[in-house]
Design a protein around this motif. Structure first.
Motif, short mmCIF file in Angstrom:
data_model
loop_
_atom_site.label_atom_id
_atom_site.label_comp_id
_atom_site.label_asym_id
_atom_site.label_seq_id
_atom_site.Cartn_x
_atom_site.Cartn_y
_atom_site.Cartn_z
N LYS A 55 13.17 -10.40 10.84
CA LYS A 55 13.93 -10.26 9.61
C LYS A 55 14.02 -8.81 9.17
CE LYS A 55 12.79 -14.87 7.88
NZ LYS A 55 12.24 -15.65 6.73
N GLU A 56 14.96 -8.54 8.29
CA GLU A 56 15.13 -7.19 7.77
C GLU A 56 14.01 -6.85 6.78
OE1 GLU A 56 18.18 -6.33 10.13
OE2 GLU A 56 17.50 -4.93 8.60
N ARG A 57 13.70 -5.57 6.72
CA ARG A 57 12.75 -5.09 5.74
C ARG A 57 13.35 -5.25 4.34
NH1 ARG A 57 11.05 0.87 6.71
NH2 ARG A 57 9.68 -0.08 8.28
N GLU A 58 12.57 -5.74 3.40
CA GLU A 58 13.07 -5.96 2.06
C GLU A 58 12.18 -5.30 1.01
OE1 GLU A 58 13.16 -10.01 0.75
OE2 GLU A 58 11.14 -10.46 1.50
N PHE A 59 12.82 -4.91 -0.06
CA PHE A 59 12.14 -4.30 -1.19
C PHE A 59 11.29 -5.33 -1.92
CE2 PHE A 59 12.24 -3.55 -5.80
CZ PHE A 59 11.61 -2.32 -5.87
N VAL A 60 10.10 -4.92 -2.33
CA VAL A 60 9.20 -5.79 -3.08
C VAL A 60 8.99 -5.28 -4.50
CG1 VAL A 60 6.89 -6.78 -3.23
CG2 VAL A 60 8.01 -6.53 -1.00
N ALA A 61 8.53 -4.04 -4.62
CA ALA A 61 8.24 -3.47 -5.92
C ALA A 61 8.14 -1.96 -5.81
CB ALA A 61 6.94 -4.03 -6.50
N ALA A 62 8.33 -1.27 -6.93
CA ALA A 62 8.20 0.18 -6.95
C ALA A 62 7.76 0.63 -8.34
CB ALA A 62 9.50 0.86 -6.56
N ILE A 63 7.18 1.82 -8.38
CA ILE A 63 6.72 2.37 -9.64
C ILE A 63 6.98 3.87 -9.67
CG2 ILE A 63 4.36 2.70 -8.77
CD1 ILE A 63 3.39 2.04 -11.65
N ARG A 64 7.42 4.36 -10.81
CA ARG A 64 7.62 5.78 -11.01
C ARG A 64 6.32 6.39 -11.51
NH1 ARG A 64 12.60 7.19 -14.69
NH2 ARG A 64 11.13 6.67 -16.38
N TRP A 65 5.89 7.48 -10.89
CA TRP A 65 4.62 8.09 -11.26
C TRP A 65 4.60 8.54 -12.71
CZ3 TRP A 65 0.07 8.07 -8.82
CH2 TRP A 65 0.06 7.75 -7.46
N SER A 66 5.65 9.17 -13.14
CA SER A 66 5.73 9.64 -14.51
C SER A 66 6.25 8.52 -15.40
CB SER A 66 6.65 10.86 -14.61
OG SER A 66 6.77 11.30 -15.94
N GLY A 67 5.40 8.05 -16.31
CA GLY A 67 5.80 7.02 -17.25
C GLY A 67 5.50 5.61 -16.82
N GLY A 68 5.37 5.37 -15.51
CA GLY A 68 4.99 4.06 -15.03
C GLY A 68 6.08 3.02 -15.02
#
Length: 126
Positions: free
Chosen positions: A43-56
């Motif tokens: 299967k294709e790679r899929e996005f799960v979650a992400a976070i921005r370092w500044s501000g969260g």
């Protein structure tokens, strides 16, 4: 040289929990956004979650909202993914990725990320 190392994967039953960690080491770079992706065999790679370092600021795939939580520890250059209420369809290799920017907008495409870890296997049994 930048290195991302994931840990915390394993085998759990449906409804169980796992906590993944991603440690960033090596050359200093602008860690604007850190993300987690997953890929099941064939299967294709899929996005799960992400976070921005500044501000969260965070972003989650619809399939994991309410079950997964991403967090970061700036002092330790570490990102975590707490996974609760796991389902068999969550089974995949989970990889940590870093987007160095120069901007801090969260992107869901794997092509947007500059550095990748080797991945850690998560298997959820029925």
């Amino acid at each position: 040289q930048v290195q991302l190392v994931e840990s915390g994967g394993g085998l759990v039953q449906a409804g169980g929990s796992l906590r993944l960690s991603c440690v960033v080491s090596g050359r200093t770079f602008s860690r604007h956004v850190m993300g987690w992706f997953r890929q099941a065999p064939g299967k294709e790679r899929e996005f799960v979650a992400a976070i921005r370092w500044s501000g969260g600021l965070t972003n989650y795939a619809d399939s994991v909202k309410g079950r997964f939580t991403i967090s970061r520890d700036n002092a330790k250059n570490t990102v975590h993914l707490q996974m609760n209420s796991l389902k068999p369809e969550d089974t995949a290799v989970y990889s940590c990725a870093a987007d160095k920017g120069p901007f801090g907008n969260i992107r869901t495409s794997s092509a947007a990320y500059d550095y990748w870890g080797q991945g850690t296997q998560v298997t959820v049994s029925s």
